[in-house]
Design a protein around this motif. Structure first.
Motif, mmCIF file in Angstrom:
data_model
loop_
_atom_site.group_PDB
_atom_site.id
_atom_site.type_symbol
_atom_site.label_atom_id
_atom_site.label_comp_id
_atom_site.label_asym_id
_atom_site.label_seq_id
_atom_site.Cartn_x
_atom_site.Cartn_y
_atom_site.Cartn_z
ATOM 1 N N THR A 105 0.854 -1.188 0.000
ATOM 2 C CA THR A 105 0.000 0.000 0.000
ATOM 3 C C THR A 105 0.887 1.234 0.000
ATOM 4 O O THR A 105 1.863 1.309 0.762
ATOM 5 N N THR A 106 0.550 2.189 -0.848
ATOM 6 C CA THR A 106 1.247 3.475 -0.870
ATOM 7 C C THR A 106 0.290 4.536 -0.349
ATOM 8 O O THR A 106 -0.794 4.730 -0.922
ATOM 9 N N ILE A 107 0.674 5.195 0.729
ATOM 10 C CA ILE A 107 -0.198 6.175 1.392
ATOM 11 C C ILE A 107 0.327 7.570 1.109
ATOM 12 O O ILE A 107 1.420 7.950 1.551
ATOM 13 N N ASP A 108 -0.458 8.336 0.391
ATOM 14 C CA ASP A 108 -0.145 9.744 0.137
ATOM 15 C C ASP A 108 -0.888 10.591 1.170
ATOM 16 O O ASP A 108 -1.661 10.093 1.970
ATOM 17 N N GLY A 109 -0.634 11.901 1.146
ATOM 18 C CA GLY A 109 -1.260 12.782 2.128
ATOM 19 C C GLY A 109 -0.585 12.688 3.487
ATOM 20 O O GLY A 109 -1.222 12.852 4.535
#
Length: 428
Positions: free
Chosen positions: A390-394
Motif C-alpha cells: 500500500t502506498t499512502i499519500d497525504g
C-alpha cells in the motif's frame, strides 16, 4: 519547511515487541498556549516533535514567546511580554486548536483578535460555545470578515453551562479567567484528559482552578503565575491506534508509557471482540493471536466514551473481521474520509448518515490518500493488515499526529518505509 513523501507498507506481517507511546499532542498544544499566561520561563517535558507543535510554536512566537528545545522532547518557553494580540490567518488556518489563544490573550493582555480556525478537512466544527462562554463572563466580542475581536472590559465573572461537552471551549474559558480578580463557573464542562492536564499545568504555576475531571469547574483569577516544570501525559490516541494495529494484524504487542485508565473504552471493546488486554502499571499488552475475532458495534462519545479520534482506525480493524459491524460517530458526523480509501483496499463499508455498516473481509494493498490525521492512521492500520503493498499519500496529515511513524513501526516488525519529514521552525 516540510518535505513529504508517501509511506509504503507491505502488509501481512505480525507486529511484536514493545512500542513506546509518544507524549500527547492534543494535551501538549493547549499547555504550550497556557504558558502564555506567565512572564516566567516554563520547562515542558513530553512535547512530541510534530508539525502541529511547530505550528503552535509559530503562533505563540508571533505573540511574544521565545522557545528552545532541550533534548528530543523537552521544551523551554518564555513570554516576558505579549508583543501582539492578533494572530494571523496564515497560522491559525492550519489548526483548529489554535483558537484557544483567544482565552490566553484575554487573560494576559485583555484583548485578542483571532481568525476562524482551520484544521482537518471533515465536518463543520463551530466555535459558538467559545463565544457564548466569553460573552457570559462579560467579554465584548465582535466578528467581522472571519475575525473575532474580543476585549475584557472588567474582571471576568459569572457562570456558563455549555450546551454540549466541548474540550476546546472548556479550555478557552478556563484560560480566559485564570488571571485577574474575577471568578467564573463552568457547568457541563468537559472531563477530557486534555482538559485535566492543562488545568494541572496551570495549577502547578499557581492558578486557582477547582473541579478538573468533573462537569463543574470553578476558576478564581490570580494576579500572576510563576514559572515551573511539567510533564505532559502520554498520547492515548496513538496508544489506541497501536492497540488497534495489533488487533488488525492479529499480533501480540506491548505498549509502554501509557495510562491504561485513559484507554478503558477501547480496551473493553477489543476484549469483547476476543483480544486479550493486560494492564500492568504504565504498560499495556495486546494479544490478538488467540483465534478469530468477533465483529462489534461502536458508538463514539465524549470521554470516557469511545473516542471519535480512533473511530476511523477502529473501522479499518472491523473491515478485516468476518461478520457485520456497525460504527456510529455522532461526535464528528462527517468523519468519513477514510471510507472511500479503505474501499480501494477491498473494504465493504456502506454509509448511512453518520453510521457505517461494515462487512469484514481480507484487504489488499492499493494506492490511497489521507485527508485528515485519523483517516491517515486508519489507512496505516489497514495497510499493515492487508496483503501486498500500500502506498499512502497525504502524509502531511499523518505527520501532524504521529512522530517518526514508519521508523517506529519498523522497530516492531512492520515493513514500512517513508523518507522522514524534515521539520524546521524559524525559532529553532
Amino acid at each position: 519547511m516540510l518535505q513529504l513523501t508517501p509511506m509504503q507498507i507491505v502488509g501481512g506481517r505480525t507486529l511484536q515487541g514493545e512500542f513506546a507511546v509518544q507524549p500527547s499532542k492534543n494535551a501538549a498544544l493547549p499547555i504550550v498556549v497556557a504558558a502564555l499566561l506567565t512572564r516566567e520561563p516554563v520547562r515542558l517535558h513530553g512535547i512530541p516533535r510534530l508539525s502541529d507543535i511547530y505550528t503552535i510554536l509559530d503562533i505563540v512566537a508571533h505573540l511574544g514567546t521565545r522557545h528552545a528545545w532541550e533534548g528530543p522532547n523537552t521544551l523551554v518557553l518564555h513570554t516576558p511580554e505579549i508583543l501582539n494580540t492578533e494572530t494571523p490567518y496564515s497560522l491559525v488556518s492550519k489548526m483548529r486548536a489554535s483558537f484557544i489563544v483567544m482565552g490566553a490573550l484575554l487573560s494576559r493582555a485583555g484583548e485578542a483578535t483571532v481568525s476562524m480556525p482551520g484544521g482537518c478537512a471533515f465536518g463543520h466544527r463551530p466555535v459558538d460555545q467559545h463565544v457564548k462562554a466569553f460573552r457570559a463572563f462579560g467579554v465584548e466580542l465582535d466578528e467581522e470578515g472571519g475575525n473575532f475581536e474580543a476585549r475584557r472590559v472588567a474582571p471576568l465573572s459569572g457562570s456558563y453551562s455549555f450546551e454540549m461537552l466541548t474540550v476546546g471551549a472548556t479550555q478557552n474559558a478556563v484560560l480566559s479567567a485564570a488571571l485577574g480578580t474575577g471568578r467564573v463557573v463552568l457547568k457541563n464542562a468537559s472531563i477530557d484528559t486534555d482538559v485535566i492536564d492543562m488545568i494541572g499545568f496551570l495549577n502547578s504555576l499557581g492558578a486557582d482552578i477547582q473541579g478538573a475531571g468533573t462537569h463543574e469547574v470553578v476558576v478564581t483569577g490570580v494576579a500572576a503565575l510563576r514559572g515551573g516544570e511539567y510533564t505532559v501525559i502520554p498520547d492515548r490516541i496513538e496508544a489506541g491506534t497501536m492497540m488497534i494495529a495489533a488487533a488488525a494484524t492479529r499480533s501480540r504487542l506491548t505498549l509502554t508509557g501509557v495510562r491504561p485508565g485513559h484507554l478503558r473504552a477501547l480496551s473493553l471493546k477489543l476484549s469483547g471482540m476476543g483480544v486479550n488486554i493486560l494492564e500492568q502499571g504504565s504498560t499495556l499488552s495486546v494479544d490478538a493471536t488467540g483465534g478469530l475475532l468477533r465483529p462489534a458495534d461502536v458508538v463514539t462519545g465524549s470521554f470516557p466514551g469511545f473516542p471519535t479520534d480512533i473511530q476511523p482506525q477502529m473501522s479499518a480493524l472491523l473491515a478485516t473481521v468476518p461478520g457485520e459491524s456497525v460504527v456510529t460517530d455522532g461526535v464528528y458526523t462527517d468523519r468519513l474520509t477514510h471510507v472511500m480509501e479503505l474501499s480501494r483496499m477491498g473494504a465493504d463499508i456502506k454509509v448511512s448518515g453518520y453510521t457505517q455498516t461494515i462487512q469484514g473481509m481480507p484487504l489488499h494493498g492499493a494506492p490511497v490518500k489521507a485527508a485528515d490525521i485519523r483517516a491517515g492512521a486508519a489507512l496505516v492500520v489497514a495497510a499493515l493488515a492487508a496483503e501486498g503493498q500500500t502506498t499512502i499519500d497525504g502524509m502531511v496529515y499523518i505527520n501532524r499526529g504521529y512522530e517518526r511513524l514508519a521508523e517506529r513501526l519498523r522497530a516492531i516488525g512492520a515493513n514500512a518505509v517513508q523518507a522522514e519529514p524534515v521539520l524546521a521552525s524559524a525559532m529553532d
